[in-house]
Structure formats: C-alpha cells, structure tokens
Design a protein around this motif. Structure first.
Motif, short mmCIF file in Angstrom:
data_model
loop_
_atom_site.label_atom_id
_atom_site.label_comp_id
_atom_site.label_asym_id
_atom_site.label_seq_id
_atom_site.Cartn_x
_atom_site.Cartn_y
_atom_site.Cartn_z
N LYS A 149 0.84 -1.21 0.00
CA LYS A 149 0.00 0.00 0.00
C LYS A 149 0.87 1.25 0.00
N TYR A 150 1.93 1.25 0.79
CA TYR A 150 2.84 2.39 0.87
C TYR A 150 3.48 2.66 -0.49
N GLU A 151 4.01 1.61 -1.13
CA GLU A 151 4.65 1.77 -2.44
C GLU A 151 3.65 2.18 -3.50
N SER A 152 2.42 1.64 -3.41
CA SER A 152 1.38 2.01 -4.36
C SER A 152 1.03 3.49 -4.24
N GLU A 153 0.91 3.98 -3.01
CA GLU A 153 0.59 5.40 -2.80
C GLU A 153 1.73 6.30 -3.27
N LYS A 154 2.96 5.86 -3.02
CA LYS A 154 4.11 6.65 -3.45
C LYS A 154 4.15 6.77 -4.98
N TYR A 196 1.53 6.33 -6.91
CA TYR A 196 0.31 7.05 -7.30
C TYR A 196 0.55 8.56 -7.26
N ASN A 197 1.23 9.03 -6.21
CA ASN A 197 1.53 10.45 -6.09
C ASN A 197 2.41 10.94 -7.23
#
Length: 620
Positions: free
Chosen positions: A256-261, A263-264
């Motif tokens: 989730k952390y890598e996906s959000e990073k 995504y940003n």
C-alpha cells in the motif's frame, strides 16, 4: 520616493527583458548545439539526404500545379461561355487539364514514396546509430559514473530512450515534414507575389503573428517540459525499484505504501500533462483564428480586385489555394515547434551522457603477461559521495601466493578489489602490478588476466551455456561442460529438461553462484579474486567448490575476501582492515597470537559457528 520606485521598476523591467533575451539566445544556442552534435550521426547518410531534398523540391513545384490549373480552368470556362458553341473547344481544354492533373498525380506517387521511404530510412538509421552510441559510451564509463544518484538506472534509461526518440523525431520533422511543407509554402508565396504583390503581402502579414503566438506558447511550456522530464524519470525509476525490491516490499507488507508513493508520482505527472494540454489547446485555438483571418482577408481582397477588373475570376481560386499551401506548414508549426522544444530538453540530457568525457575510464597502453605481484603504497580513496573508504593503505599481494583480506563490513575490502581491477582510481598513493604503475596498464589487457568471483554475481538473460561461456567467448561446448563439472554444476544442469539451454536466471541463488565460478574456471586467469565465493552455497557444495578452487589456485596469485574461516586460515598472508586502514598483517598463527583485531574477529566467527559444540560432536 515615487522617483525611486520608478527607478526600481525600470530596473526590474530592464532585468526581465535581459533575462528573456538571454533565454532566447540560450535556446538558439542549444538548437545550434543540437544540430552540431547531430551532424556526425547524419553525415553517413548525406547521399540519401541529398536525394530526399531533391524530391522535396520537385514535390514543392508539383504542389503548385493544382492552383495554377484551377485558375486556368476557371478563366477558360469563363471565356468559353461567351462562345456560341463552348463544348467544341471545351473538350480540348478539358483533355489538356485532365492530362496535366493525372500526370502530376502519377509523378506525385513516386515523389511521395521516395520522400517517405528515404525519410523514414534516415530516421530509423539515425535512431539506431544514436542508441548504439549511447550503449557504447556507457560501457566506456568508470564505475563512479553509475554511483551518482542522478545516474540511477531508471533515469538513465528514460534519458536515453526519450533523447533518442526526441532527436529522431527532430530529424523526421526536418527531412519528412518541415522541408516539404516549407518548400511548398515558399514557392506558393513567391507565385502569389508574382501574380499580385498586394495579395502576397497580405498573406505574408499573417505569418509573423502566427510565429509569435507559437513562440509564446513554447516559452510558457518550457519550464513545464523540464519538470515533465524529471517526473517521467522519477516514475520510471520508481517502477524499476518496485520490481527489484518486490520481495522486501511483500515481506514488510508495504504494498500500500509503495502504491501510494507511485500514485503520487503519477498524479504529479498527470497534472503537468493536463496543464500542457490545456495551454496547447488555448494557443491552438488562437492560431486557428489567425489563419481564418488570413483566409477572409485573401477572399475580400481578391474579390475586390476582380470587381475592379485588376485580376481575373480564376485568380480568386488561385490565391485561396496558394494561401492554403502557405498556411499548411504554419498550421503544423505548433506541433513541430513543440517537438523541437521537447528535443531541446531531452537532447540536453542525452548529449550530457554522450559527451561526459571526464567520466570515461582512463586506460594505459602497457600490455604484457601478468605475473600478479601487486603493491599498494600509502593509498587513499574516497567514493564520489565523499565517503573516505581507504586511509593510507600499504600492502603487498605477492605473486603465486594466496592473500586474504579480513575485516568487518565496511572495512574497505571490496574497495581494494575495485582498485585492483581499475574500476576506480585512488586519490593519492601508488599502486603497482609487477613493478609497473597500475595506471599504465591497458584496462582490457589487465582484466583479461583477472578472474573475479563476487558474493553476488550478475547472471545475464540467456541460457546457462551462454552465461558460462561469458568467461571466454570462443570456448567450445566441451570446454563449457568441463568448467561446469569443476564447479560441481554439470550434474544438476543435466537434470534440467532443456539442459545447458535452460534460462540461467531461473536457477537458484546457489546454482547461479556456481555458474559464476564455472566462468572463472573457463577463463583460467593468472590472478584470481574471490569475494565471498561460497556465500550462497550449502555446506557440501562449499566443500566441493573449495576443493576445486584449491586446485586452480596453484601457481596463481589469489586474493580472498571471506568471513568463512576455512577460506582464510591457510592463506600465505592475511591483512586485517579496520575502518579503511590496515590494522594487522601476517599469517593466521602470527595474527592469532597477537591478541588483536584478528583474534577478536576469529573468536567471534568461531562462537557464531558453535565450533565448541562441533568439536565435541566430532570427538564422539
């Protein structure tokens, strides 16, 4: 006070104008620089380019046939309508017109085919040459180039791919798009002036305004494009980093952390792209409006001149069609100018990679059979990030003997290996090989005589056979199999369905390590450097490989880095490194009795291996 404020304002306006003028000069300089850098890549295709230019000129002349024929047709029809029997002479006129138009179209088939085919051939050829030049140049750079954060894998790949793509598009625009369009426009404008000066002048007045709007559009987007380049590089590098780190990500549940990073990064890129599109749409609408103003002015002026009996009725159609030939390239100008600015941005970084002369490996010219006697005297070395890895290191790696480097992680062991292989150059101190300064040796000649097995060896995409033969490219299959047998890998390979043709990257970590060791046996070098060569192997495999390595060590210079006691205790000489300095040196027995750093490391290793329990077990 007011006067002072006005003085400040005038000064500020003057600075702003000078800044804009400087930016314009810089862009012009950059464009000239790009073409100057492109010349060596284009020069081999100059004959093909000359042929394309000739076809472009013929095509531009042919493009004016339709307006001229249409004028002739309208004027002739108007004249024939005043005759008692217009069809009698009209058939002859229509035959002439048809022959001219069909003949022009037949000629146009060959012209367009030649322009597009040879233009595309130039584009593809230049693209291949640019891409290969980048590969060849990167292979020449020293290792420090790749440690720079600005030269991360994803960033380099994006700069090279985008750079080649942009420069190739620039070549395509020039030889396939710009030349035909502007040749057409210039010839059409000349004919308009010859037919009527005032109509030609009216058509010309629209062009500088159109150019000015396009330049304003490019200036507004220049900073955004640079930002877009950086965002694309970060996005590409981020994706590569996710793929390379996937097991760590999953083990820590950080999906989730890598996906959000990511995504940003994607959202930032999307916002910049939307801003670019919005700006382009606005300016394109303005330019379309300007073009229509030009068309309206031409229609009004030609109609007035017809009514004034200055020109014929057919001249209206002539000038409208000619103005279309003039405005067509202007219509394409925003796309071409936009791509040119993209090329400027990506070409900067591409040619920075290509022209980084200071990053090239320094090679001497001395070539000789190497015996393997290294000497380091007061060597100091710091990595590009400023970390001082070695401090005043002095050591002697004797020929035909085994030398071991021992120390905690970060002590400088692998750094010494990098210096011995000339991957880096020391800042100060002297390094010699067989009495000759190491810097004087030809890099290829020296490395051909060094066999290197690392803790983590790279396995290339390809078969096991290809990966082992990388140690000596002219090796036969029998020699490759012999090397695999010495590395105790042959039997495992034969159990695979496709044997030596199996994808080497699908092997286990231990099997991949054996592939690297098989390469060493195949290369059969004078100097062997082993950096934790059995780290990925099980106990039985480690014993097997140690026996093979012991056999190949005979009459060779060997440098061993290992935390395994069995790999170092029988070395002829051991150097103990501590925070980049030589703390102790001697044989195993000499060092152990000194009660120093070596004894501390040795005892810690023995305790971690539970040697006391192992010894008690063996006594049973």
């Amino acid at each position: 006070m007011q006067k002072g404020e006005n003085g400040v304002n005038c000064s500020f306006i003057g600075m702003t104008k000078r800044k804009k003028h400087s930016e314009s000069l810089q862009r012009a300089t950059d464009l000239v620089s790009i073409y100057r850098n492109l010349v060596p890549f284009i020069r081999p295709y100059r004959v093909m380019i000359g042929g394309t230019l000739f076809l472009t000129f013929i095509g531009a002349l042919a493009a004016q046939v339709n307006p001229l024929v249409l004028k002739y047709t309208v004027d002739e029809v108007e004249r024939l309508m005043n005759l008692p029997n217009p069809m009698e002479e009209g058939v002859r006129v229509l035959t002439i017109i048809s022959a001219i138009l069909f003949g022009k179209e037949l000629l146009n088939i060959f012209i367009q085919f030649g322009q597009k085919y040879y233009g595309e051939k130039i584009r593809i050829s230049v693209s291949s040459t640019l891409a290969q030049a980048a590969v060849d140049r990167i292979l020449q750079y020293r290792s420090s180039f790749f440690l720079d954060e600005d030269h991360a894998t994803g960033k380099l790949q994006t700069r090279i791919d985008r750079g080649v793509e942009s420069l190739t598009r620039l070549v395509q625009n020039f030889f396939i798009d710009i030349l035909p369009l502007f040749s057409n426009a210039i010839i059409a404008l000349v004919i308009m002036y010859l037919a009527n000066f005032y109509i030609g002048l009216t058509a010309t007045m629209v062009i500088p305004i159109y150019f000015w709007v396009s330049m304003r559009q490019a200036k507004k987007l220049l900073g955004v494009r640079r930002h877009l380049r950086s965002q694309r590089e970060n996005k590409s590098h981020g994706l590569i980093n996710i793929i390379q780190s996937i097991f760590v990500i999953k083990s820590f549940n950080r999906e989730k952390y890598e996906s959000e990073k990511q995504y940003n990064l994607q959202m930032d890129l999307m916002n910049s792209q939307l801003y670019t599109r919005k700006t382009n749409f606005l300016y394109d609408s303005i330019k379309s409006f300007l073009e229509q103003i030009g068309v309206v002015l031409i229609i009004i002026l030609t109609a007035y001149l017809v009514l004034n009996q200055t020109i014929t009725l057919g001249a209206i159609m002539l000038h409208i069609m000619l103005f279309n030939n003039v405005s067509a390239p202007i219509r394409q100008l925003h796309r071409i100018y936009d791509q040119m600015n993209d090329a400027l941005i990506y070409a900067e970084s591409f040619f920075e990679i290509l022209n980084a002369e200071e990053e090239k490996e320094i090679s001497g010219e001395y070539e000789a059979k190497i015996q393997g006697d290294f000497q380091l005297q007061n060597v100091n070395f710091a990595y590009p990030n400023g970390h001082q890895a070695l401090h005043d290191v002095t050591m002697h790696i004797e020929k035909c003997k085994t030398t071991a480097l021992v120390g905690l992680s970060g002590a400088g062991k692998s750094t010494i290996v990098n210096l011995l292989c000339k991957f880096y150059e020391p800042q100060t101190g002297l390094m010699t090989l067989d009495g000759i300064p190491l810097a004087d040796y030809d890099n290829d000649a020296q490395r051909d005589q060094i066999g290197l097995v690392l803790q983590r060896n790279h396995i290339f995409h390809g078969s096991i056979f290809e990966n082992i033969r990388y140690g000596r490219m002219d090796a036969t299959r029998e020699e490759v199999e012999s090397a695999a047998k010495k590395a105790y890998l042959h039997q495992q390979i034969m159990q695979l369905e496709d044997g030596y043709d199996h994808n080497a990257q699908l092997l286990s970590g231990g099997q991949q390590q054996r592939v690297a060791i098989a390469r060493l046996f195949l290369k059969d070098p004078s100097i062997i450097i082993l950096d934790e060569p059995t780290a990925s192997l099980d106990a039985i495999a480690t014993e097997q490989i140690k026996n093979s390595l012991d056999a190949i060590k005979k009459d060779r210079t060997v440098l061993v880095i290992s935390h395994s006691l069995s790999q170092i205790v029988d070395s002829d000489k051991i150097y103990v490194l501590d925070e980049g300095r030589v703390a102790e040196s001697g044989t195993h027995q000499e060092l152990y009795t000194q009660n120093g750093k070596y004894k501390e490391i040795f005892d810690a290793s023995a305790r971690s291996m539970n040697l006391d329990i192992i010894a008690d077990t063996l006594d049973l």
